[in-house]
Design a protein around this motif. Structure first.
Motif, PDB file in Angstrom:
ATOM      1  N   ALA A 115       0.792  -1.230   0.000  1.00 54.59           N
ATOM      2  CA  ALA A 115       0.000   0.000   0.000  1.00 54.59           C
ATOM      3  C   ALA A 115       0.827   1.284   0.000  1.00 54.59           C
ATOM      4  CB  ALA A 115      -0.976  -0.015   1.172  1.00 54.59           C
ATOM      5  N   PRO A 116       1.904   1.351   0.788  1.00 54.58           N
ATOM      6  CA  PRO A 116       2.713   2.584   0.805  1.00 54.58           C
ATOM      7  C   PRO A 116       3.163   3.022  -0.584  1.00 54.58           C
ATOM      8  CG  PRO A 116       3.425   1.143   2.551  1.00 54.58           C
ATOM      9  CD  PRO A 116       2.406   0.384   1.776  1.00 54.58           C
ATOM     10  N   LYS A 117       3.409   2.079  -1.474  1.00 56.04           N
ATOM     11  CA  LYS A 117       3.834   2.444  -2.827  1.00 56.04           C
ATOM     12  C   LYS A 117       2.756   3.251  -3.530  1.00 56.04           C
ATOM     13  CE  LYS A 117       6.039  -2.039  -3.455  1.00 56.04           C
ATOM     14  NZ  LYS A 117       5.991  -3.297  -4.213  1.00 56.04           N
ATOM     15  N   TYR A 118       1.501   2.926  -3.192  1.00 54.36           N
ATOM     16  CA  TYR A 118       0.374   3.571  -3.862  1.00 54.36           C
ATOM     17  C   TYR A 118      -0.038   4.867  -3.192  1.00 54.36           C
ATOM     18  CZ  TYR A 118       0.093  -0.581  -6.659  1.00 54.36           C
ATOM     19  OH  TYR A 118       0.411  -1.574  -7.548  1.00 54.36           O
ATOM     20  N   LEU A 119       0.632   5.196  -2.104  1.00 52.81           N
ATOM     21  CA  LEU A 119       0.305   6.418  -1.379  1.00 52.81           C
ATOM     22  C   LEU A 119       1.387   7.475  -1.536  1.00 52.81           C
ATOM     23  CD1 LEU A 119      -0.872   4.736   1.941  1.00 52.81           C
ATOM     24  CD2 LEU A 119      -2.325   5.624   0.119  1.00 52.81           C
ATOM     25  N   ALA A 120       2.593   7.025  -1.870  1.00 52.88           N
ATOM     26  CA  ALA A 120       3.746   7.927  -1.889  1.00 52.88           C
ATOM     27  C   ALA A 120       3.566   9.121  -2.824  1.00 52.88           C
ATOM     28  CB  ALA A 120       5.009   7.155  -2.254  1.00 52.88           C
ATOM     29  N   PHE A 121       3.121   8.847  -4.033  1.00 52.17           N
ATOM     30  CA  PHE A 121       2.950   9.912  -5.015  1.00 52.17           C
ATOM     31  C   PHE A 121       1.981  10.968  -4.503  1.00 52.17           C
ATOM     32  CE2 PHE A 121       3.257  11.519  -9.328  1.00 52.17           C
ATOM     33  CZ  PHE A 121       2.050  12.155  -9.540  1.00 52.17           C
ATOM     34  N   THR A 122       0.869  10.519  -3.922  1.00 49.65           N
ATOM     35  CA  THR A 122      -0.141  11.440  -3.421  1.00 49.65           C
ATOM     36  C   THR A 122       0.371  12.251  -2.228  1.00 49.65           C
ATOM     37  OG1 THR A 122      -1.871   9.968  -4.203  1.00 49.65           O
ATOM     38  CG2 THR A 122      -2.522  11.636  -2.614  1.00 49.65           C
ATOM     39  N   CYS A 123       1.207  11.624  -1.399  1.00 48.31           N
ATOM     40  CA  CYS A 123       1.810  12.387  -0.292  1.00 48.31           C
ATOM     41  C   CYS A 123       2.593  13.554  -0.879  1.00 48.31           C
ATOM     42  CB  CYS A 123       2.756  11.510   0.530  1.00 48.31           C
ATOM     43  SG  CYS A 123       1.904  10.302   1.556  1.00 48.31           S
ATOM     44  N   GLY A 124       3.342  13.263  -1.933  1.00 50.60           N
ATOM     45  CA  GLY A 124       4.117  14.305  -2.592  1.00 50.60           C
ATOM     46  C   GLY A 124       3.227  15.350  -3.219  1.00 50.60           C
ATOM     47  N   LEU A 125       2.125  14.880  -3.779  1.00 48.00           N
ATOM     48  CA  LEU A 125       1.154  15.778  -4.416  1.00 48.00           C
ATOM     49  C   LEU A 125       0.664  16.819  -3.409  1.00 48.00           C
ATOM     50  CD1 LEU A 125       0.038  15.386  -7.339  1.00 48.00           C
ATOM     51  CD2 LEU A 125      -2.027  14.490  -6.302  1.00 48.00           C
ATOM     52  N   VAL A 126       0.315  16.333  -2.230  1.00 48.63           N
ATOM     53  CA  VAL A 126      -0.174  17.226  -1.175  1.00 48.63           C
ATOM     54  C   VAL A 126       0.941  18.164  -0.716  1.00 48.63           C
ATOM     55  CG1 VAL A 126      -1.108  17.336   1.167  1.00 48.63           C
ATOM     56  CG2 VAL A 126      -1.939  15.602  -0.423  1.00 48.63           C
TER      57      VAL A 126
END
Lengths: 158, 174
Positions: A115-126
């Motif tokens: 799951a963390p792989k699928y969240l990393a980009f969005t963390c950066g987005l925010v």
């Protein structure tokens, strides 16, 4: 207007690419997460540039976070953040009960580690979006029960 | 109440695509490698995208390559990128045509730096088309013939039908 599905496919493929030669070690994983997060950061900055051209200045930090939860999340993920909590001391927790980018992952417990792989980009987005709005932050995310996840935003006072 | 300006979702895709190309340029030594990688990634997307497309478009089986071309231009491109390229330059044999894109959403705000003159920035699209059509039993060759990023007036994608791919039937079927 590019379709949402197209972004999701691209997002998945980017993750596969970043992890293609992954040996699964801690350091490698950390580096890959950082790469994804950095990509998201640059995209977030770019998005906000186009987003808020016509909008008035935000009242305060909370106003900015509400913008992220409502307008920003709706434009990017076609839904709002389901729940926003804050300790009023610079920490915000954004809960998305049905995070779009996790929908491709099966709900089984064995996929939780990916799951963390699928969240990393969005963390950066925010983080990138906030950065262009004048807010420095650290953004992390966690999944407890798929497909719900929480993004934690820690505002860094300059 | 904050009102967003005319934001459309293609920005997210376009910007992410740009970030990907930037990353690939860092990871690979030359444009040719980047082009290959973009094509490969596009292919991986295409083989999955076709399912999404067929599920959402209710388009039936195409009778011939001409119909395929129309579906690609008028339905698929419209659905995924919000544009409708024109279909032109048919070969006499009817096995090759061009898609002309007046504007290519992938390249909004993009400029190729000088040291990337052989980069086919939008090469992902070629892979997507190739992968998607392979899943419906068509082997095709897809390449960019013109590219606005490289100074041409329009963006032209050339598609050539190679052959029909036989469906793999399990042993024992008639």
């Amino acid at each position: 207007m590019a379709d949402e599905a197209l972004f999701q496919f691209l997002h998945n493929e980017v993750i596969q690419y970043i992890y293609k030669s992954a040996e699964g070690g801690e350091t490698e994983n950390g580096r890959n997460i950082t790469k994804l997060e950095n990509m998201g950061f640059r995209v977030g900055q770019g998005l906000i540039e186009r987003f808020t051209k016509d909008t008035a200045r935000f009242k305060d930090e909370l106003d900015i976070m509400k913008f992220i939860c409502k307008d920003f999340w709706t434009c990017v993920f076609k839904k709002q953040i389901d729940n926003l909590r804050t300790n009023h001391q610079g920490i915000y927790v954004l809960q998305d009960n049905k995070f779009r980018l996790l929908s491709q992952l099966s709900a089984g417990k064995q996929y939780l580690e990916h799951a963390p792989k699928y969240l990393a980009f969005t963390c950066g987005l925010v983080r990138g979006s906030l950065s262009n709005l004048g807010v420095k932050s650290i953004v992390t995310a966690e999944v407890s029960v798929m497909p719900a996840c929480k993004f934690q935003v820690m505002i860094q006072k300059l | 109440v904050l009102v967003l300006s005319s934001y459309n979702n293609s920005e997210l895709f376009t910007l992410t695509y740009g970030a990907l190309v930037t990353q690939l340029c860092k990871d690979y030594e030359n444009d040719e490698e980047v082009n290959k990688q973009l094509d490969k990634m596009g292919y991986n997307i295409g083989v999955r995208l076709i399912e999404d497309f067929l599920a959402r478009s209710s388009v039936g089986r195409c009778q011939d390559f001409r119909e395929t071309a129309d579906v690609i231009a008028k339905v698929a491109f419209k659905m995924y990128l919000g544009i409708t390229p024109s279909v032109t330059n048919w070969s006499p044999a009817g096995d090759e045509f061009s898609l002309i894109l007046e504007n290519n959403p992938l390249v909004d705000f993009v400029e190729l730096p000088d040291n990337h003159s052989t980069l086919i920035y939008s090469n992902l699209l070629c892979g997507v088309l190739r992968g998607a059509l392979e899943m419906v039993q068509m082997a095709v060759d897809v390449r960019f013939a013109q590219d606005t990023l490289r100074g041409d007036n329009v963006t032209e994608i050339r598609m050539k039908f190679i052959k029909r791919i036989e469906e793999n039937l399990p042993a024992g079927d008639e």
